[in-house]
Design a protein around this motif. Structure first.
Motif, PDB file in Angstrom:
ATOM      1  N   ILE A 193     115.506 -37.625  89.991  1.00 41.86           N
ATOM      2  CA  ILE A 193     114.202 -36.979  90.092  1.00 41.86           C
ATOM      3  C   ILE A 193     113.311 -37.422  88.937  1.00 41.86           C
ATOM      4  CG2 ILE A 193     113.023 -34.742  90.099  1.00 41.86           C
ATOM      5  CD1 ILE A 193     115.473 -33.613  91.535  1.00 41.86           C
ATOM      6  N   ALA A 194     113.892 -37.571  87.753  1.00 41.99           N
ATOM      7  CA  ALA A 194     113.116 -38.055  86.605  1.00 41.99           C
ATOM      8  C   ALA A 194     112.619 -39.477  86.849  1.00 41.99           C
ATOM      9  CB  ALA A 194     113.962 -37.996  85.340  1.00 41.99           C
ATOM     10  N   LEU A 195     113.447 -40.315  87.458  1.00 37.19           N
ATOM     11  CA  LEU A 195     113.038 -41.676  87.781  1.00 37.19           C
ATOM     12  C   LEU A 195     111.870 -41.679  88.755  1.00 37.19           C
ATOM     13  CD1 LEU A 195     113.708 -44.761  87.564  1.00 37.19           C
ATOM     14  CD2 LEU A 195     115.119 -44.423  89.582  1.00 37.19           C
ATOM     15  N   ALA A 196     111.961 -40.867  89.796  1.00 36.53           N
ATOM     16  CA  ALA A 196     110.889 -40.820  90.790  1.00 36.53           C
ATOM     17  C   ALA A 196     109.590 -40.283  90.186  1.00 36.53           C
ATOM     18  CB  ALA A 196     111.329 -39.957  91.976  1.00 36.53           C
ATOM     19  N   LEU A 197     109.686 -39.224  89.399  1.00 31.88           N
ATOM     20  CA  LEU A 197     108.482 -38.651  88.797  1.00 31.88           C
ATOM     21  C   LEU A 197     107.840 -39.591  87.780  1.00 31.88           C
ATOM     22  CD1 LEU A 197     109.436 -34.918  88.303  1.00 31.88           C
ATOM     23  CD2 LEU A 197     107.605 -35.827  89.703  1.00 31.88           C
ATOM     24  N   THR A 198     108.653 -40.197  86.939  1.00 38.56           N
ATOM     25  CA  THR A 198     108.111 -41.113  85.943  1.00 38.56           C
ATOM     26  C   THR A 198     107.506 -42.336  86.617  1.00 38.56           C
ATOM     27  OG1 THR A 198     109.812 -40.368  84.412  1.00 38.56           O
ATOM     28  CG2 THR A 198     108.610 -42.328  83.801  1.00 38.56           C
ATOM     29  N   ALA A 199     108.133 -42.815  87.669  1.00 36.83           N
ATOM     30  CA  ALA A 199     107.570 -43.948  88.405  1.00 36.83           C
ATOM     31  C   ALA A 199     106.229 -43.577  89.023  1.00 36.83           C
ATOM     32  CB  ALA A 199     108.545 -44.408  89.489  1.00 36.83           C
ATOM     33  N   GLY A 200     106.136 -42.384  89.574  1.00 38.62           N
ATOM     34  CA  GLY A 200     104.866 -41.945  90.149  1.00 38.62           C
ATOM     35  C   GLY A 200     103.754 -41.845  89.120  1.00 38.62           C
ATOM     36  N   PHE A 201     104.039 -41.218  87.986  1.00 39.77           N
ATOM     37  CA  PHE A 201     103.025 -41.111  86.937  1.00 39.77           C
ATOM     38  C   PHE A 201     102.697 -42.475  86.332  1.00 39.77           C
ATOM     39  CE2 PHE A 201     104.490 -36.601  86.623  1.00 39.77           C
ATOM     40  CZ  PHE A 201     103.273 -36.036  86.985  1.00 39.77           C
ATOM     41  N   SER A 202     103.699 -43.330  86.224  1.00 40.22           N
ATOM     42  CA  SER A 202     103.478 -44.660  85.661  1.00 40.22           C
ATOM     43  C   SER A 202     102.617 -45.514  86.589  1.00 40.22           C
ATOM     44  CB  SER A 202     104.819 -45.336  85.412  1.00 40.22           C
ATOM     45  OG  SER A 202     104.641 -46.591  84.845  1.00 40.22           O
ATOM     46  N   ILE A 203     102.868 -45.443  87.875  1.00 32.76           N
ATOM     47  CA  ILE A 203     102.062 -46.201  88.839  1.00 32.76           C
ATOM     48  C   ILE A 203     100.634 -45.686  88.851  1.00 32.76           C
ATOM     49  CG2 ILE A 203     101.744 -46.623  91.309  1.00 32.76           C
ATOM     50  CD1 ILE A 203     104.825 -46.785  91.497  1.00 32.76           C
ATOM     51  N   ALA A 204     100.458 -44.366  88.804  1.00 35.63           N
ATOM     52  CA  ALA A 204      99.106 -43.802  88.786  1.00 35.63           C
ATOM     53  C   ALA A 204      98.347 -44.227  87.536  1.00 35.63           C
ATOM     54  CB  ALA A 204      99.182 -42.282  88.874  1.00 35.63           C
ATOM     55  N   ALA A 205      99.004 -44.180  86.373  1.00 31.12           N
ATOM     56  CA  ALA A 205      98.346 -44.594  85.135  1.00 31.12           C
ATOM     57  C   ALA A 205      98.058 -46.095  85.140  1.00 31.12           C
ATOM     58  CB  ALA A 205      99.215 -44.225  83.933  1.00 31.12           C
ATOM     59  N   ASP A 206      98.958 -46.882  85.713  1.00 28.02           N
ATOM     60  CA  ASP A 206      98.742 -48.324  85.787  1.00 28.02           C
ATOM     61  C   ASP A 206      97.550 -48.651  86.683  1.00 28.02           C
ATOM     62  OD1 ASP A 206      99.359 -51.039  85.264  1.00 28.02           O
ATOM     63  OD2 ASP A 206     100.328 -51.183  87.225  1.00 28.02           O
ATOM     64  N   ARG A 207      97.409 -47.944  87.769  1.00 30.76           N
ATOM     65  CA  ARG A 207      96.265 -48.193  88.663  1.00 30.76           C
ATOM     66  C   ARG A 207      94.944 -47.812  88.011  1.00 30.76           C
ATOM     67  NH1 ARG A 207      97.857 -47.864  94.889  1.00 30.76           N
ATOM     68  NH2 ARG A 207      99.752 -49.070  94.659  1.00 30.76           N
ATOM     69  N   ILE A 208      94.946 -46.726  87.261  1.00 38.21           N
ATOM     70  CA  ILE A 208      93.726 -46.325  86.557  1.00 38.21           C
ATOM     71  C   ILE A 208      93.356 -47.366  85.504  1.00 38.21           C
ATOM     72  CG2 ILE A 208      92.784 -44.615  84.951  1.00 38.21           C
ATOM     73  CD1 ILE A 208      94.386 -42.498  86.535  1.00 38.21           C
ATOM     74  N   ILE A 209      94.345 -47.822  84.747  1.00 38.19           N
ATOM     75  CA  ILE A 209      94.078 -48.838  83.722  1.00 38.19           C
ATOM     76  C   ILE A 209      93.644 -50.144  84.361  1.00 38.19           C
ATOM     77  CG2 ILE A 209      95.205 -50.280  81.971  1.00 38.19           C
ATOM     78  CD1 ILE A 209      96.801 -47.793  81.171  1.00 38.19           C
ATOM     79  N   ARG A 210      94.266 -50.512  85.448  1.00 32.43           N
ATOM     80  CA  ARG A 210      93.900 -51.762  86.123  1.00 32.43           C
ATOM     81  C   ARG A 210      92.489 -51.681  86.704  1.00 32.43           C
ATOM     82  NH1 ARG A 210      97.931 -54.240  90.386  1.00 32.43           N
ATOM     83  NH2 ARG A 210      99.235 -54.092  88.555  1.00 32.43           N
ATOM     84  N   ARG A 211      92.123 -50.511  87.197  1.00 35.78           N
ATOM     85  CA  ARG A 211      90.791 -50.349  87.793  1.00 35.78           C
ATOM     86  C   ARG A 211      89.686 -50.407  86.739  1.00 35.78           C
ATOM     87  NH1 ARG A 211      88.263 -49.235  92.503  1.00 35.78           N
ATOM     88  NH2 ARG A 211      86.506 -47.811  92.391  1.00 35.78           N
ATOM     89  N   PHE A 212      89.886 -49.740  85.612  1.00 34.17           N
ATOM     90  CA  PHE A 212      88.829 -49.657  84.616  1.00 34.17           C
ATOM     91  C   PHE A 212      88.835 -50.809  83.608  1.00 34.17           C
ATOM     92  CE2 PHE A 212      89.025 -45.141  85.874  1.00 34.17           C
ATOM     93  CZ  PHE A 212      87.713 -45.010  86.275  1.00 34.17           C
ATOM     94  N   PHE A 213      90.002 -51.356  83.303  1.00 32.56           N
ATOM     95  CA  PHE A 213      90.082 -52.393  82.275  1.00 32.56           C
ATOM     96  C   PHE A 213      90.519 -53.746  82.814  1.00 32.56           C
ATOM     97  CE2 PHE A 213      90.776 -48.366  80.065  1.00 32.56           C
ATOM     98  CZ  PHE A 213      89.778 -48.452  79.115  1.00 32.56           C
ATOM     99  N   ASN A 214      90.925 -53.814  84.069  1.00 32.12           N
ATOM    100  CA  ASN A 214      91.368 -55.044  84.712  1.00 32.12           C
ATOM    101  C   ASN A 214      92.516 -55.712  83.942  1.00 32.12           C
ATOM    102  OD1 ASN A 214      91.363 -56.826  86.817  1.00 32.12           O
ATOM    103  ND2 ASN A 214      89.746 -58.116  85.970  1.00 32.12           N
TER     104      ASN A 214
END
Length: 183
Positions: free
Chosen positions: A74-95
């Motif tokens: 469950i920790a793996l799934a949750l951390t992966a979800g938060f990590s993917i969300a943060a990565d998409r935000i960073i990729r969108r705003f900072f490329n």
């Protein structure tokens, strides 16, 4: 008490030096400061968010029903979800793509395993993640000095990293003067 916990997990029980969290990423650290800062922001956000959610899931579901063996999954799934969300935000705003996952996942597991309350789990997670990012300039400076000097070609970056980590640990523990106070 909070300062003692932070200083212990940043210096004395540094996550990369004691637990080995992110050693490979220390060798292959990002080339510029902007990428390191964005990677740190992503790691802090994903680690602290997953620690918070996992604390409540463990407290409400896993512990009362004796399902603690599901904790890493469950920790793996949750951390992966938060990590993917943060990565998409960073990729969108900072490329910029920052692929930092293992530091936030492993510090989250460390924090939840050693924290006796949510506040201390968050402090331990913050300090363990901070210890990784504080070692990046130290390791980079040591690698620069090693490349300027002439050392044997038989050593690779990982061997030099482990020797450096051992020397840094010895330096941190050299400040223990408790033997002076023995009566």
């Amino acid at each position: 008490m909070i300062f003692l916990t932070v200083s212990m997990y940043v210096l004395l029980c540094s996550a990369p030096l004691i637990y080995g969290i992110g050693l490979k990423n220390l060798v292959k650290s990002p080339p510029n400061v902007k990428t390191v800062c964005l990677s740190a922001a992503k790691s802090f956000v994903s680690a602290l968010c997953s620690i918070t959610v996992m604390w409540f899931i463990t407290d409400a579901l896993l512990a009362p029903y004796s399902l603690a063996f599901l904790f890493p999954f469950i920790a793996l799934a949750l951390t992966a979800g938060f990590s993917i969300a943060a990565d998409r935000i960073i990729r969108r705003f900072f490329n910029i793509h920052v692929g930092e996952f293992d530091v936030s996942f492993l510090t989250g597991i460390l924090a939840l395993a050693e924290g006796f309350s949510l506040q201390y789990a968050l402090i331990i997670g913050f300090a363990a993640t901070l210890s990784f990012y504080l070692l990046i300039p130290v390791i980079r400076a040591i690698r620069t000095r090693l490349f300027m000097s002439s050392y044997s070609e038989n050593y690779n970056d990982y061997a030099m990293l482990f020797v450096t980590a051992a020397l840094i640990l010895c330096a941190f523990y050299a400040f223990n003067f408790s033997w002076l106070y023995v009566h």
